[in-house]
Design a protein around this motif. Structure first.
Motif, PDB file in Angstrom:
ATOM      1  N   TYR A   1     -44.064 -39.267  -5.944  1.00 29.13           N
ATOM      2  CA  TYR A   1     -43.090 -39.983  -6.778  1.00 29.13           C
ATOM      3  C   TYR A   1     -43.150 -41.461  -6.416  1.00 29.13           C
ATOM      4  N   VAL A   2     -43.134 -42.328  -7.415  1.00 30.17           N
ATOM      5  CA  VAL A   2     -43.138 -43.774  -7.189  1.00 30.17           C
ATOM      6  C   VAL A   2     -42.227 -44.420  -8.221  1.00 30.17           C
ATOM      7  N   ASP A   3     -41.342 -45.322  -7.779  1.00 29.02           N
ATOM      8  CA  ASP A   3     -40.536 -46.102  -8.713  1.00 29.02           C
ATOM      9  C   ASP A   3     -40.374 -47.514  -8.170  1.00 29.02           C
ATOM     10  N   LEU A   4     -40.248 -48.446  -9.079  1.00 35.12           N
ATOM     11  CA  LEU A   4     -40.043 -49.854  -8.738  1.00 35.12           C
ATOM     12  C   LEU A   4     -38.706 -50.280  -9.303  1.00 35.12           C
ATOM     13  N   LEU A   5     -37.764 -50.629  -8.418  1.00 30.63           N
ATOM     14  CA  LEU A   5     -36.415 -51.020  -8.796  1.00 30.63           C
ATOM     15  C   LEU A   5     -36.230 -52.507  -8.524  1.00 30.63           C
ATOM     16  N   LEU A   6     -35.729 -53.235  -9.508  1.00 32.67           N
ATOM     17  CA  LEU A   6     -35.467 -54.663  -9.340  1.00 32.67           C
ATOM     18  C   LEU A   6     -33.970 -54.917  -9.325  1.00 32.67           C
ATOM     19  N   VAL A   7     -33.555 -55.888  -8.501  1.00 30.12           N
ATOM     20  CA  VAL A   7     -32.138 -56.214  -8.412  1.00 30.12           C
ATOM     21  C   VAL A   7     -31.726 -57.041  -9.620  1.00 30.12           C
ATOM     22  N   ASP A   8     -30.514 -56.812 -10.111  1.00 30.05           N
ATOM     23  CA  ASP A   8     -30.058 -57.535 -11.301  1.00 30.05           C
ATOM     24  C   ASP A   8     -29.592 -58.938 -10.936  1.00 30.05           C
ATOM     25  N   TYR A   9     -29.250 -59.724 -11.937  1.00 29.40           N
ATOM     26  CA  TYR A   9     -28.906 -61.132 -11.718  1.00 29.40           C
ATOM     27  C   TYR A   9     -27.670 -61.308 -10.840  1.00 29.40           C
ATOM     28  N   SER A  10     -26.773 -60.358 -10.845  1.00 31.75           N
ATOM     29  CA  SER A  10     -25.572 -60.474 -10.020  1.00 31.75           C
ATOM     30  C   SER A  10     -25.757 -59.888  -8.630  1.00 31.75           C
ATOM     31  N   SER A  11     -26.938 -59.340  -8.355  1.00 35.06           N
ATOM     32  CA  SER A  11     -27.256 -58.717  -7.052  1.00 35.06           C
ATOM     33  C   SER A  11     -26.343 -57.542  -6.736  1.00 35.06           C
ATOM     34  N   LYS A  12     -25.897 -56.823  -7.767  1.00 36.09           N
ATOM     35  CA  LYS A  12     -25.005 -55.690  -7.550  1.00 36.09           C
ATOM     36  C   LYS A  12     -25.661 -54.344  -7.804  1.00 36.09           C
ATOM     37  N   VAL A  13     -26.699 -54.296  -8.640  1.00 33.57           N
ATOM     38  CA  VAL A  13     -27.340 -53.022  -8.945  1.00 33.57           C
ATOM     39  C   VAL A  13     -28.857 -53.174  -8.925  1.00 33.57           C
ATOM     40  N   LEU A  14     -29.532 -52.044  -8.727  1.00 32.42           N
ATOM     41  CA  LEU A  14     -30.989 -51.971  -8.784  1.00 32.42           C
ATOM     42  C   LEU A  14     -31.372 -51.151 -10.003  1.00 32.42           C
ATOM     43  N   GLN A  15     -32.341 -51.654 -10.779  1.00 30.82           N
ATOM     44  CA  GLN A  15     -32.735 -50.990 -12.009  1.00 30.82           C
ATOM     45  C   GLN A  15     -34.249 -50.829 -12.055  1.00 30.82           C
ATOM     46  N   SER A  16     -34.692 -49.666 -12.532  1.00 31.62           N
ATOM     47  CA  SER A  16     -36.120 -49.413 -12.638  1.00 31.62           C
ATOM     48  C   SER A  16     -36.729 -50.258 -13.747  1.00 31.62           C
ATOM     49  N   VAL A  17     -37.965 -50.664 -13.546  1.00 27.99           N
ATOM     50  CA  VAL A  17     -38.645 -51.409 -14.603  1.00 27.99           C
ATOM     51  C   VAL A  17     -38.915 -50.511 -15.808  1.00 27.99           C
ATOM     52  N   THR A  18     -38.792 -49.186 -15.626  1.00 27.36           N
ATOM     53  CA  THR A  18     -38.925 -48.266 -16.756  1.00 27.36           C
ATOM     54  C   THR A  18     -37.594 -48.006 -17.432  1.00 27.36           C
ATOM     55  N   GLY A  19     -36.487 -48.494 -16.823  1.00 23.55           N
ATOM     56  CA  GLY A  19     -35.156 -48.233 -17.371  1.00 23.55           C
ATOM     57  C   GLY A  19     -34.617 -46.876 -16.989  1.00 23.55           C
ATOM     58  N   ALA A  20     -35.293 -46.186 -16.063  1.00 21.33           N
ATOM     59  CA  ALA A  20     -34.828 -44.841 -15.713  1.00 21.33           C
ATOM     60  C   ALA A  20     -34.917 -44.596 -14.211  1.00 21.33           C
ATOM     61  N   PRO A  21     -34.067 -45.284 -13.417  1.00 21.70           N
ATOM     62  CA  PRO A  21     -34.017 -44.986 -11.984  1.00 21.70           C
ATOM     63  C   PRO A  21     -33.369 -43.636 -11.756  1.00 21.70           C
ATOM     64  N   ALA A  22     -33.219 -43.254 -10.507  1.00 23.46           N
ATOM     65  CA  ALA A  22     -32.673 -41.943 -10.165  1.00 23.46           C
ATOM     66  C   ALA A  22     -31.363 -41.696 -10.894  1.00 23.46           C
ATOM     67  N   GLY A  23     -31.284 -40.551 -11.553  1.00 23.82           N
ATOM     68  CA  GLY A  23     -30.072 -40.225 -12.287  1.00 23.82           C
ATOM     69  C   GLY A  23     -30.001 -40.908 -13.635  1.00 23.82           C
ATOM     70  N   GLY A  24     -30.988 -41.756 -13.978  1.00 22.29           N
ATOM     71  CA  GLY A  24     -30.982 -42.415 -15.271  1.00 22.29           C
ATOM     72  C   GLY A  24     -30.010 -43.567 -15.372  1.00 22.29           C
ATOM     73  N   ARG A  25     -29.388 -43.966 -14.265  1.00 18.34           N
ATOM     74  CA  ARG A  25     -28.416 -45.055 -14.279  1.00 18.34           C
ATOM     75  C   ARG A  25     -28.793 -46.091 -13.222  1.00 18.34           C
ATOM     76  N   PRO A  26     -28.308 -47.332 -13.380  1.00 21.10           N
ATOM     77  CA  PRO A  26     -28.541 -48.317 -12.320  1.00 21.10           C
ATOM     78  C   PRO A  26     -27.960 -47.837 -10.994  1.00 21.10           C
ATOM     79  N   LEU A  27     -28.647 -48.144  -9.918  1.00 25.36           N
ATOM     80  CA  LEU A  27     -28.187 -47.758  -8.587  1.00 25.36           C
ATOM     81  C   LEU A  27     -27.418 -48.906  -7.956  1.00 25.36           C
ATOM     82  N   PRO A  28     -26.217 -48.661  -7.419  1.00 19.49           N
ATOM     83  CA  PRO A  28     -25.467 -49.749  -6.783  1.00 19.49           C
ATOM     84  C   PRO A  28     -26.145 -50.209  -5.502  1.00 19.49           C
TER      85      PRO A  28
END
Length: 393
Positions: free
Chosen positions: A35-62
């Motif tokens: 399994y491989v995923d790439l998560l980028l931090v959002d502009y507010s530095s509050k959540v991590l989001q996959s570049v595919t739009g589908a991180p674990a659970g399908g939602r942004p990770l805090p």
């Protein structure tokens, strides 16, 4: 190491928009990744989001409260056994000290000896540098950073910034703007040479796109002068002329401009307005005042002069815009020097990159703005930790 070089080659030859698929294929082939995923931090530095739009659970990770977030905040890889016989690693993705996100990789336990873990960590660094190159040609990674839609003014401002952190042997910098998705007039900039670090904190007057355009002109005028190889007093003077020529004194930009000598710690300063500098040295937190000069663009052909002060190894410098120290609570009470000093003191154990978010969180709680950091006016915090340079090196 042969496997590492093969993955590195796959990443460097991938299409700009295709880094994650290339990483998945190469890590599966050469390391047996499940399994491989790439998560980028959002502009507010509050959540991590996959570049595919589908991180674990399908939602942004805090960032707060997740294993991935702990790895991002601590800058250390976090390993957790997710399934029997496999290990999942969350490795920070960085570029020149700027934290971009997390590379999550799950490997069979028997294929994860220490040297492989080290190679996966090095691969995350390669991905960080490749993202910076790829962003010239694709929007994929910029879109992955958006938990909400940016205003047009915020789009202008974020494209103008050098990053949110950087570091060298002599210093480490972290910075943050709020409200991240609707910022307009505040800005920061930096540039390093072999012997100097030039830093600016600016606050353009007004609101919305007009403030963003004003600040954009100011920052680019300062860069144009800096790249001509002249000192910061002349940089300020030329930027002042450019702004006055465009706005005839009706709009102007408050600026704090500094040049650090990396050998000696001597700092030249031009104080052209409202941004403040605070110093945390030892157990003391104090505001460092300068002789205020005119903001850029207020009058025609203003002359600027430099002042000097000294930084020593262990100093922490915190720069804040008026949206921080002058922010008013519902009771009409300013955040002010007392609360700001407490916030800086409370963040003393954090690395420079984490300090701005911590101070903005304190500001948000003071303003009773709910889970933050979210503030109504532009608020900028930049932290610089000074380590110094060994003159014998």
């Amino acid at each position: 190491m042969t496997n590492f070089l093969a993955v590195e080659r796959a990443l460097r030859t991938a299409a700009p928009y295709d880094l994650l698929p290339a990483a998945r294929a190469a890590l599966a082939e050469y390391y047996g990744a499940l399994y491989v995923d790439l998560l980028l931090v959002d502009y507010s530095s509050k959540v991590l989001q996959s570049v595919t739009g589908a991180p674990a659970g399908g939602r942004p990770l805090p960032v707060r409260g997740s294993a991935e977030g702990r790895a991002f905040d601590s800058r250390e890889r976090v390993q957790t056994v997710r399934h029997e016989g496999s290990i999942e690693m969350h490795v920070p993705v960085t570029a020149h000290g700027d934290r971009l996100g997390i590379l999550s990789v799950r490997l069979p336990e028997e294929k994860a000896p220490p040297h492989v873990v080290d190679e996966i960590t090095a691969i995350a660094d390669v991905i960080g540098h490749e993202i910076l190159v790829a962003e010239r040609d694709t929007d994929v990674y910029l879109q992955a950073r958006r938990a909400n839609r940016l205003t047009l003014a915020a789009e202008v401002q974020w494209d103008l910034l050098p990053g949110r952190a950087c570091g060298g042997k002599e210093y480490a910098i972290g910075a943050q703007l709020e409200p991240a998705y609707a910022i307009y007039g505040d800005n920061f900039d930096w540039a390093e040479t072999e012997n100097t670090l030039t830093l600016s904190v600016t606050n353009g007057m007004g609101e919305g796109i007009q403030a963003a355009l004003l600040t954009s002109l100011a920052v680019n005028a300062l860069r144009n002068a800096r790249r001509a190889g002249i000192g910061i007093a002349d940089q300020a003077a030329l930027a002042d002329q450019a702004l006055f020529a465009q706005y005839r004194g009706e709009e102007y930009v408050a600026t704090l401009l500094l040049s650090f000598d990396l050998d000696t710690g001597r700092v030249e300063v031009v104080d052209g307005g409202s941004p403040q500098l605070w110093r945390h040295r030892g157990k003391t937190v104090e505001h460092v005042p300068f002789d205020a000069q005119l903001p850029l663009g207020m009058f025609e052909e203003t002359d600027y002069v430099t002042q000097e002060f000294q930084v020593v190894p262990g100093d922490r410098l915190v720069f804040v815009s008026d949206g921080v120290f002058a922010a008013l609570s519902d009771k009409g009470e300013a955040f002010g020097e007392k609360m700001l000093g407490r916030a800086i003191q409370a963040a003393r154990l954090l690395p420079a990159a984490a300090v701005p978010r911590a101070i903005l969180q304190e500001l948000s709680e003071y303003l009773d703005a709910g889970p933050g950091p979210e503030v109504g006016d532009d608020a900028l915090v930049l932290c610089l930790d000074w380590f110094g340079r060994d003159a014998r090196a």
